[in-house]
Design an enzyme around this catalytic site. Structure first.
Site, PDB file in Angstrom:
ATOM      1  N   TRP A  67       2.636 -19.994  -2.398  1.00 38.32           N
ATOM      2  CA  TRP A  67       1.599 -19.684  -1.437  1.00 38.32           C
ATOM      3  C   TRP A  67       2.173 -18.647  -0.469  1.00 38.32           C
ATOM      4  O   TRP A  67       3.370 -18.342  -0.500  1.00 38.32           O
ATOM      5  CB  TRP A  67       1.182 -20.940  -0.686  1.00 38.32           C
ATOM      6  CG  TRP A  67       0.514 -21.970  -1.556  1.00 38.32           C
ATOM      7  CD1 TRP A  67       0.270 -21.886  -2.898  1.00 38.32           C
ATOM      8  CD2 TRP A  67       0.017 -23.236  -1.130  1.00 38.32           C
ATOM      9  NE1 TRP A  67      -0.359 -23.018  -3.349  1.00 38.32           N
ATOM     10  CE2 TRP A  67      -0.529 -23.871  -2.276  1.00 38.32           C
ATOM     11  CE3 TRP A  67      -0.028 -23.896   0.091  1.00 38.32           C
ATOM     12  CZ2 TRP A  67      -1.109 -25.143  -2.228  1.00 38.32           C
ATOM     13  CZ3 TRP A  67      -0.612 -25.161   0.152  1.00 38.32           C
ATOM     14  CH2 TRP A  67      -1.149 -25.771  -0.995  1.00 38.32           C
ATOM     15  N   GLU A 109      -3.069 -18.411  -2.491  1.00 40.86           N
ATOM     16  CA  GLU A 109      -2.196 -18.333  -3.667  1.00 40.86           C
ATOM     17  C   GLU A 109      -2.037 -16.912  -4.212  1.00 40.86           C
ATOM     18  O   GLU A 109      -1.858 -16.725  -5.422  1.00 40.86           O
ATOM     19  CB  GLU A 109      -2.727 -19.265  -4.765  1.00 40.86           C
ATOM     20  CG  GLU A 109      -2.575 -20.733  -4.405  1.00 40.86           C
ATOM     21  CD  GLU A 109      -2.981 -21.675  -5.535  1.00 40.86           C
ATOM     22  OE1 GLU A 109      -2.632 -22.858  -5.453  1.00 40.86           O
ATOM     23  OE2 GLU A 109      -3.649 -21.227  -6.496  1.00 40.86           O
ATOM     24  N   GLU A 158      -2.036 -27.275 -16.377  1.00 40.43           N
ATOM     25  CA  GLU A 158      -1.504 -26.080 -15.733  1.00 40.43           C
ATOM     26  C   GLU A 158      -0.043 -25.931 -16.142  1.00 40.43           C
ATOM     27  O   GLU A 158       0.794 -26.759 -15.769  1.00 40.43           O
ATOM     28  CB  GLU A 158      -1.610 -26.182 -14.202  1.00 40.43           C
ATOM     29  CG  GLU A 158      -3.030 -26.309 -13.687  1.00 40.43           C
ATOM     30  CD  GLU A 158      -3.091 -26.460 -12.168  1.00 40.43           C
ATOM     31  OE1 GLU A 158      -2.064 -26.178 -11.499  1.00 40.43           O
ATOM     32  OE2 GLU A 158      -4.148 -26.877 -11.654  1.00 40.43           O
ATOM     33  N   ASN A 191      -9.125 -32.633  -8.826  1.00 37.39           N
ATOM     34  CA  ASN A 191      -7.946 -31.829  -9.178  1.00 37.39           C
ATOM     35  C   ASN A 191      -6.732 -32.374  -8.442  1.00 37.39           C
ATOM     36  O   ASN A 191      -6.730 -32.440  -7.215  1.00 37.39           O
ATOM     37  CB  ASN A 191      -8.149 -30.355  -8.798  1.00 37.39           C
ATOM     38  CG  ASN A 191      -6.990 -29.481  -9.263  1.00 37.39           C
ATOM     39  OD1 ASN A 191      -6.889 -29.158 -10.439  1.00 37.39           O
ATOM     40  ND2 ASN A 191      -6.112 -29.115  -8.340  1.00 37.39           N
ATOM     41  N   GLU A 192      -5.752 -32.826  -9.214  1.00 39.83           N
ATOM     42  CA  GLU A 192      -4.475 -33.282  -8.657  1.00 39.83           C
ATOM     43  C   GLU A 192      -4.666 -34.345  -7.571  1.00 39.83           C
ATOM     44  O   GLU A 192      -4.316 -34.166  -6.407  1.00 39.83           O
ATOM     45  CB  GLU A 192      -3.669 -32.099  -8.127  1.00 39.83           C
ATOM     46  CG  GLU A 192      -3.299 -31.100  -9.203  1.00 39.83           C
ATOM     47  CD  GLU A 192      -2.401 -29.970  -8.714  1.00 39.83           C
ATOM     48  OE1 GLU A 192      -1.667 -29.392  -9.523  1.00 39.83           O
ATOM     49  OE2 GLU A 192      -2.445 -29.663  -7.499  1.00 39.83           O
ATOM     50  N   ARG A 244      -7.400 -27.498   1.204  1.00 38.06           N
ATOM     51  CA  ARG A 244      -8.015 -28.290   0.149  1.00 38.06           C
ATOM     52  C   ARG A 244      -7.485 -29.716   0.285  1.00 38.06           C
ATOM     53  O   ARG A 244      -6.540 -29.977   1.010  1.00 38.06           O
ATOM     54  CB  ARG A 244      -7.700 -27.731  -1.247  1.00 38.06           C
ATOM     55  CG  ARG A 244      -6.219 -27.806  -1.622  1.00 38.06           C
ATOM     56  CD  ARG A 244      -5.972 -27.324  -3.034  1.00 38.06           C
ATOM     57  NE  ARG A 244      -4.576 -27.544  -3.428  1.00 38.06           N
ATOM     58  CZ  ARG A 244      -4.085 -27.222  -4.621  1.00 38.06           C
ATOM     59  NH1 ARG A 244      -4.835 -26.642  -5.522  1.00 38.06           N
ATOM     60  NH2 ARG A 244      -2.809 -27.467  -4.909  1.00 38.06           N
TER      61      ARG A 244
END
Length: 682
Positions: free
Chosen positions: A321, A363, A313, A150-151, A112
């Site tokens: 991971w 994950e 989160e 995201n992030e 990602r």
């Protein structure tokens, strides 16, 4: 301008991935969420291949059904734009959207955040999916807001694709306008680096000794931040246009991003992802480390962006991971403790990550509330307890703000310059850690503020400012700090202050540069403390007390230039034995201290004693070091949070009757907080 989430009560939620589960599970999931008093879910942020399985072909059926069911159970939904995970068809057809290493090697599909923000094609495709989603979901009654991407800058915060070099070149031209100005700012006459054509300008590339121009490297970080914000703005503008009744946020606090500017320019409030165990597994070998309690330092930075914010989160279980981030299971009580750690520091909405642990993918060891088996467990029990407590006390706490009289000061230019500059960057990390740790252990609530566009009035809310090693300092900042001291504030500075201007050039002036006249001293000599060099101790002048090996990492040897400067400590060894190491000057109604080294924990303790700084609750509350104390208040009430980070119970002494709001009981005298326990006193 500090933008905050606006809630009337504390809210609890969870991250949910319906695309990863059979739809036969959804209704039971939502029913159990409501039974646990979870009110919010976040969905969609990794589902681009579901929303757009082929270019220009959109399918929202799965999420329509999820939203309808969520609304049926009264759940409020945060929708994520899925641009952190471009689908395979996209990266195959448009490989120019991929990021690259500094060596020019392209990152491939399969993880990602492997894209670059600068690609015009990626910007176009991100705008398309955002617009399609906004138009489709804008009127769904379950949706209350959006998370952009995201992030941002997680995984990687440097970008070297061809599109990035082109975008950087454009950014540089807009910043400097002429090659003459660019060459001046980057000092390119050094080593014959002078540019004669804009097409010669690139982001850092591989060089001999892996040592690019330091002024180029500083501007690289500024560019990355501006470029990231520009990428986010594409989506924010579309969402504002189509769904103005929804709020917009994003989750982060990652490298090379001015999160303050990001929030001010396009968000309604900032959100953060809180994983306290990172501080434990990536912690230090220092004496008495804060471990997961150190995560309060990150949360303090978030609070400076939004007084009241969302935790998008919140760590809910063991994490990892398949190949990294191996974290053990939270001990009984820690999930609840970490939730209240976030609440203490300003979170009014807390979303656990995640509802159920994934059974496949990278994950599979990143556990959520539910295990694979989907049966009750102790994490569910703890989250349920928090949900009940939020219902009971949430309207009291929401909207209150954290209170502190002391602030540790940072700024983005020094953060970014210090990544590359070994003569001031490491000092900052050491000193901020020492200050934050000792303030924690002495139960003194502390803010962390980024110096940007503050007014004098905004700084004056703090009695003490600690700005340890601001190598880059403008004359305007020095003037503001001088005004702060004149008006009655206490300012504490450290080695290597003020010797650089905004381009990162060293000033041709005595250090500490623009604050030398304020401090009444100059730096007569200096040396780094490396290798086998002896680390000098300090001799404190007020009691002739000698402490060994505390003047760490770097030593400024000070020269007193004004009669009203007091030497508080001298060095005990080396060729500069007995030279001033720490000075204090009364200036106007305030005082300024300059310390010529990185701050050690023992030095911090001594300074807190000299300056008579103590806990604001010291006169009526006694607690051991293992407990964090913080205060949230509004005009009517004050709430004192007591968080026990130890695996042992904590004995406390309450000398004035207070209400424990979690159990709605008056309390006074000696009592205990269980291991990993929480108490909130009104």
């Amino acid at each position: 301008m500090n933008k905050s989430i606006q809630l009337d009560s504390l809210q609890l939620g969870v991250c949910y991935y319906p695309e990863q589960w059979s739809d036969s599970l959804w209704e039971d999931d939502f029913k159990r969420m409501k039974d646990m008093n979870l009110s919010h879910i976040r969905i969609g942020e990794f589902a681009w291949s579901i929303f757009e399985p082929q270019e220009g072909v959109y399918d929202f059926d799965l999420f329509d059904r999820v939203l309808d069911l969520a609304h049926q159970y009264g759940l409020k939904v945060i929708m994520g734009t899925p641009t952190a995970t471009p689908p395979a068809w996209l990266t195959q057809k448009y490989p120019e959207v991929l990021n690259a290493t500094i060596e020019g090697v392209t990152y491939q599909h399969g993880m990602r955040r492997h894209y670059n923000y600068s690609s015009p094609k990626y910007q176009e495709l991100c705008a398309n999916i955002t617009r399609q989603m906004a138009n489709h979901f804008k009127d769904h009654p379950a949706i209350i807001g959006w998370q952009i991407d995201n992030e941002l800058n997680c995984e990687v915060s440097e970008f070297y694709a061809e599109a990035d070099h082109i975008a950087f070149r454009q950014w540089v031209q807009e910043r400097y306008h002429t090659l003459e100005a660019l060459n001046q700012a980057w000092g390119t006459v050094f080593w014959s680096q002078t540019y004669t054509d804009w097409n010669q300008v690139y982001l850092p590339r591989l060089t001999t000794a892996h040592s690019p121009n330091p002024h180029l490297v500083l501007d690289e970080k500024r560019f990355i931040s501006d470029n990231t914000i520009a990428f986010a703005r594409i989506q924010a503008d579309i969402l504002r246009e189509i769904a103005p009744h929804h709020w917009i946020t994003t989750n982060g606090l990652f490298g090379h991003l001015d999160s303050h500017a990001l929030t001010e320019e396009m968000l309604d409030f900032f959100s953060y992802d809180s994983y306290p165990q990172f501080s434990t597994i990536f912690g230090s070998d220092e004496p008495k480390p804060l471990l997961d309690r150190k995560w309060s330092q990150n949360l303090s930075v978030v609070r400076n962006i939004s007084n009241n914010f969302c935790i998008m989160e919140q760590q809910a279980g063991p994490g990892g991971w398949v190949n990294r981030m191996n974290m053990p299971a939270p001990r009984p009580g820690q999930l609840r403790l970490w939730t209240y750690q976030s609440v203490l520091h300003g979170a009014d909405l807390v979303m656990y990550f995640r509802w159920r642990t994934a059974t496949f993918g990278t994950e599979i060891y990143w556990h959520g509330l539910n295990d694979y088996h989907n049966q009750p467990n102790r994490r569910i029990q703890e989250a349920s307890q928090v949900g009940q407590e939020f219902v009971a006390i949430g309207d009291k706490i929401a909207g209150t703000t954290y209170q502190a009289d002391i602030a540790i000061v940072k700024d983005y230019d020094n953060d970014w310059d210090g990544e590359y500059d070994i003569w001031h960057g490491p000092l900052t990390g050491k000193s901020i850690n020492a200050w934050f740790k000792q303030l924690q252990y002495q139960h003194i609530p502390t803010d962390i503020i980024y110096l940007r566009k503050q007014t004098l009035a905004e700084l004056q809310q703090y009695k003490v400012l600690i700005y340890p090693h601001a190598a880059i300092m403008s004359e305007q900042t020095a003037t503001l700090l001088t005004q702060y001291v004149e008006a009655g504030g206490t300012l504490i500075l450290g080695a290597r202050t003020g010797y650089k201007e905004l381009s990162g050039h060293c000033r041709m002036a005595p250090m500490p540069g623009p604050v030398a006249s304020l401090c009444g001293i100059s730096v007569a000599d200096f040396t780094s403390i490396t290798g086998n060099a002896q680390v000098p101790g300090l001799r404190w002048q007020h009691n002739n007390h000698h402490m060994a090996q505390v003047a760490e990492l770097f030593n400024d040897i000070l020269q007193v230039n004004e009669d009203d400067v007091e030497v508080l400590a001298t060095y005990t060894s080396s060729y500069y034995e007995d030279a001033p190491a720490l000075t204090q000057r009364l200036y106007g109604k305030g005082k300024v201290l300059y310390y010529g080294a990185a701050f050690h924990e023992d030095v911090v303790d001594e300074l807190l004693s000299i300056l008579e700084i103590s806990s604001p609750v010291a006169d009526w509350l006694e607690v051991p070091e293992q407990v964090e104390i913080g205060i949230r208040q509004n005009e009517q009430h004050q709430y004192i949070f007591l968080l026990n980070y130890s695996d042992q119970e904590a004995s406390i002494q309450i000398k004035q009757q207070r209400t424990d709001v979690l159990i709605d009981t008056l309390i006074e005298g000696t009592t205990t907080i269980p291991a990993y326990g929480v108490m909130i006193l009104q």
